[in-house]
Design an enzyme around this catalytic site. Structure first.
Site, short mmCIF file in Angstrom:
data_model
loop_
_atom_site.label_atom_id
_atom_site.label_comp_id
_atom_site.label_asym_id
_atom_site.label_seq_id
_atom_site.Cartn_x
_atom_site.Cartn_y
_atom_site.Cartn_z
N ASP A 32 0.80 -1.25 0.00
CA ASP A 32 0.00 0.00 0.00
C ASP A 32 0.82 1.29 0.00
O ASP A 32 0.44 2.27 0.67
CB ASP A 32 -0.95 0.01 1.21
N LYS A 137 -6.69 -4.88 -3.02
CA LYS A 137 -7.29 -5.51 -1.85
C LYS A 137 -8.31 -4.54 -1.21
O LYS A 137 -8.03 -3.35 -1.09
CB LYS A 137 -6.22 -5.91 -0.84
N CYS A 170 -1.85 -2.37 7.89
CA CYS A 170 -1.84 -3.32 6.77
C CYS A 170 -0.62 -4.22 6.74
O CYS A 170 -0.71 -5.38 6.30
CB CYS A 170 -2.03 -2.57 5.45
C1 C5J Z 1 -2.92 0.67 5.61
C2 C5J Z 1 -4.56 1.96 6.78
N1 C5J Z 1 -2.49 0.44 4.36
N2 C5J Z 1 -3.69 2.39 7.69
N3 C5J Z 1 -4.17 1.19 5.73
O1 C5J Z 1 -2.23 0.45 6.57
O2 C5J Z 1 -5.73 2.27 6.86
#
Ligand code: C5J
Length: 241
Positions: A32, A137, A170
């Protein structure tokens, strides 16, 4: 896309102890690293976070990505986000908290956390090559409602080098999912970041505690030294999709 990593093994310095990795059975998973989390105007900032906290992970991550590309190690990028009609977004996720903009609302980088919008894209420094795998995702974990498990099985992957954001959300969720599925996960500390430095530290501690209850923690320098001792510094050359 082929997994053509040199069929060699290396001993990677890590905590709670070194880990022997067969590079042909190892994938680099970058979680991400999207504009929505790292840049102003995206999902992370709508939640009230200081997004500049995540920038420190970009350069080490780019160095590992460059080394993985040179060594032909399988590279997987993930992106958190939802379909434009929000059919894959749980109402409880959309309604939660008091963000300045909710998932799906228009923002300066397009609709917040929606696939295909500018904010959903990966930052330019780490942009996937056309040959690399990108997993979209809807959740925090990269295995939930995705094809990631099938992809890793197809390429004979047993070990994951995990980078990305955020460490405690994540990254941790994906490592826990992967651990339950039998993968050996090595989280690269300087290639991960959180809006909350203390959560980053604790997120890493939770992984390596109790003899490595979820996996190992290492860093970019150790990976570069293990993959290609002769080239201690490499940078990623990202291509535009
Ligand atoms: C991730 C989030 N990618 N912090 N998402 O960690 O909402």
């Amino acid at each position: 896309m082929a997994n053509l990593a040199r069929a060699t093994t290396s001993l990677l310095a890590a905590e709670p102890g070194p880990i022997e990795l067969d590079w042909a059975a190892t994938a680099l998973v970058i979680i991400d690293m999207q504009r929505d989390f790292l840049e102003p105007g995206g999902f992370g900032e709508t939640l009230g976070n200081d997004v500049s906290q995540l920038a420190r992970a970009i350069e080490p991550c780019a160095n590992v990505l460059g080394a993985a590309r040179n060594a032909e190690i399988l590279v997987v990028h993930t992106r958190e986000g939802h379909l434009p009609d929000l059919s894959d977004a749980p109402p409880a996720k959309i309604a939660r908290g008091a963000p300045s903009r909710r998932i799906g609302d228009p923002g300066p980088m397009g609709r917040i956390l929606i696939r295909g919008e500018a904010g959903h894209d990966i930052v330019s420094e780490l942009y996937p090559l056309d040959s690399e795998i990108v997993i979209d995702k809807p959740g925090k974990g990269a295995f939930y409602a995705t094809e990631l498990g099938d992809v890793l099985q197809k390429y004979g992957i047993e070990n994951l080098l995990v980078c990305g954001v955020t460490t405690e959300v994540c990254v941790n969720t994906t490592v826990r999912e992967a651990n339950d599925r039998g993968y050996r996960c090595v989280v690269l500390a300087d290639c991960c970041a959180s809006y909350f430095p203390e959560f980053h530290e604790m997120g890493l501690k939770m992984i390596k505690a109790q003899g490595g209850i979820f996996g190992w923690v290492s860093d970019s320098a150790a990976v570069l030294a293990a993959i290609a001792p002769e080239i201690s510094s490499v940078s990623a050359v990202g291509g535009r999709r």
